[in-house]
Design a protein around this motif. Sequence first.
Motif, PDB file in Angstrom:
ATOM      1  N   GLN A 270       0.727  -1.117  -0.043  1.00 35.55           N
ATOM      2  CA  GLN A 270      -0.086   0.045  -0.061  1.00 35.55           C
ATOM      3  C   GLN A 270       0.844   1.205  -0.037  1.00 35.55           C
ATOM      4  O   GLN A 270       0.441   2.273  -0.791  1.00 35.55           O
ATOM      5  CB  GLN A 270      -0.923   0.055   1.121  1.00 35.55           C
ATOM      6  CG  GLN A 270      -1.956  -1.164   0.949  1.00 35.55           C
ATOM      7  CD  GLN A 270      -3.042  -0.965   2.119  1.00 35.55           C
ATOM      8  OE1 GLN A 270      -4.074  -1.269   2.018  1.00 35.55           O
ATOM      9  NE2 GLN A 270      -2.690  -0.763   3.510  1.00 35.55           N
ATOM     10  N   ALA A 271       2.040   1.358   0.811  1.00 34.12           N
ATOM     11  CA  ALA A 271       2.798   2.599   0.875  1.00 34.12           C
ATOM     12  C   ALA A 271       3.453   2.746  -0.331  1.00 34.12           C
ATOM     13  O   ALA A 271       3.491   3.823  -0.726  1.00 34.12           O
ATOM     14  CB  ALA A 271       3.882   2.355   2.252  1.00 34.12           C
ATOM     15  N   ALA A 272       4.077   1.783  -1.011  1.00 35.59           N
ATOM     16  CA  ALA A 272       4.788   1.803  -2.126  1.00 35.59           C
ATOM     17  C   ALA A 272       4.151   2.132  -3.370  1.00 35.59           C
ATOM     18  O   ALA A 272       4.420   3.167  -4.388  1.00 35.59           O
ATOM     19  CB  ALA A 272       5.431   0.623  -2.471  1.00 35.59           C
ATOM     20  N   ASN A 273       2.607   1.672  -3.495  1.00 37.87           N
ATOM     21  CA  ASN A 273       1.609   1.934  -4.424  1.00 37.87           C
ATOM     22  C   ASN A 273       0.749   3.051  -4.578  1.00 37.87           C
ATOM     23  O   ASN A 273      -0.220   3.502  -5.256  1.00 37.87           O
ATOM     24  CB  ASN A 273       1.131   0.812  -5.041  1.00 37.87           C
ATOM     25  CG  ASN A 273       2.096  -0.363  -5.408  1.00 37.87           C
ATOM     26  OD1 ASN A 273       2.547  -0.216  -6.797  1.00 37.87           O
ATOM     27  ND2 ASN A 273       2.453  -1.282  -4.697  1.00 37.87           N
ATOM     28  N   GLY A 274       0.520   3.754  -3.103  1.00 36.70           N
ATOM     29  CA  GLY A 274      -0.299   4.794  -2.879  1.00 36.70           C
ATOM     30  C   GLY A 274      -1.618   4.451  -2.926  1.00 36.70           C
ATOM     31  O   GLY A 274      -2.660   5.133  -3.588  1.00 36.70           O
ATOM     32  N   VAL A 275      -1.841   3.019  -2.511  1.00 32.60           N
ATOM     33  CA  VAL A 275      -3.335   2.639  -2.756  1.00 32.60           C
ATOM     34  C   VAL A 275      -3.892   2.086  -1.421  1.00 32.60           C
ATOM     35  O   VAL A 275      -2.947   1.824  -0.085  1.00 32.60           O
ATOM     36  CB  VAL A 275      -3.359   1.409  -3.521  1.00 32.60           C
ATOM     37  CG1 VAL A 275      -2.967   1.801  -5.167  1.00 32.60           C
ATOM     38  CG2 VAL A 275      -2.540   0.193  -3.152  1.00 32.60           C
ATOM     39  N   HIS A 276      -5.282   2.141  -1.210  1.00 33.24           N
ATOM     40  CA  HIS A 276      -5.767   1.539   0.193  1.00 33.24           C
ATOM     41  C   HIS A 276      -6.614   0.304  -0.448  1.00 33.24           C
ATOM     42  O   HIS A 276      -7.968   0.603  -1.055  1.00 33.24           O
ATOM     43  CB  HIS A 276      -6.562   2.444   0.517  1.00 33.24           C
ATOM     44  CG  HIS A 276      -7.302   2.221   1.958  1.00 33.24           C
ATOM     45  ND1 HIS A 276      -8.074   2.801   2.590  1.00 33.24           N
ATOM     46  CD2 HIS A 276      -7.166   0.991   2.788  1.00 33.24           C
ATOM     47  CE1 HIS A 276      -8.649   2.243   3.766  1.00 33.24           C
ATOM     48  NE2 HIS A 276      -7.896   1.050   3.644  1.00 33.24           N
TER      49      HIS A 276
END
Length: 253
Positions: free
Chosen positions: A43-49
Motif C-alpha cells: 500500500q505504501a509503495a503504490n499509494g493505494v488502499h
Amino acid sequence: MASEKNKVKRKGNDENDDDRTKKKNKSTESNEDPLRFFVNQFQAANGVHLSSIELESLKDSSILKLSNSEATDTDLDVKFMAGDVKASFGDSWRKVLCESDLVEGKIVAGSPSVLVVSYSALRSIHLLKGFRSVTKLCSSVKLFSKHIKLQQQISLLKNRVNIASGTPSRIKKLIDIEALGLSRLKVLVLDIHPDVKGFSLFTLPQVRDEFWDLFKNYFYQPMIQGDLRICLYGPCKPAAGFKGKKGVPVPDE
C-alpha cells in the motif's frame, strides 16, 4: 570448592541463556506479522488502499512462514529457507522440484514452481545456494542481466525449469516475451534482506518500482486467489527513513 565452581558455572550458563532469550524476543518483537508487513509495504509503495473485500482475500495461508530466524543471512539460513519451501510441497516435492522431464499438458517448458526475486545478481545466486540439493537433476535458472544474455536465458527456458532466481526487470522482460511461464508457480520467494546501506527489494530506488510493477501485473491476482504463496526471506520491519507514495496502513483486526 567444587560446589562453588559449579554454582558459578550454572549462573554463567543461566545468564547466557537469558541473553539469548532476550535477543530472540527483541528480534521477534521488532518484526511485524509477515502478511501485515507485506500488505503495508504494498500500500505504501503504490499509494493505494486495499478494500475490505481485497483484505479479506489475503489470508495467513497466502504467506509461507519460515521456521528459522529471519534476522541473519548465512548460507545455513538460506538452506533452512529452502527446506521450508521444499516442505510446503508436501510428499510431492521430489516430483515437483527434482524431476527433469517435461510432461505434455502438465509440465510445460520454462515454467518454474519456485521463483526467487532479489535486488541484485549476487543476491539471486546467494539464495539459490539453498536449493542445491534439489537441483542436481534439473538445474535452476538464473534470471538477471549481469553476465548472462537474454537469448541464453530464452534457450534455457525451453527446457523444464523447477526453480529460478533473478531480478525484477529481467524476470518481467522474460514474462512479457512469453519465455518465462507462470502456470506452475506456487511459491514466490522475496529476498528482503537489506544491503550494507539498509536498502532492500522493497526500498532500493528503481528496483522497488520494478518489483511492484512486476508484482501487480503477474503475482497479485494469483496471490489473492489462493494459487500463489509469498515467502518473505528477511526481517519484516520497515526500513528507517523509507518514504513511499502516500499509502494507508492495514487497519488493526
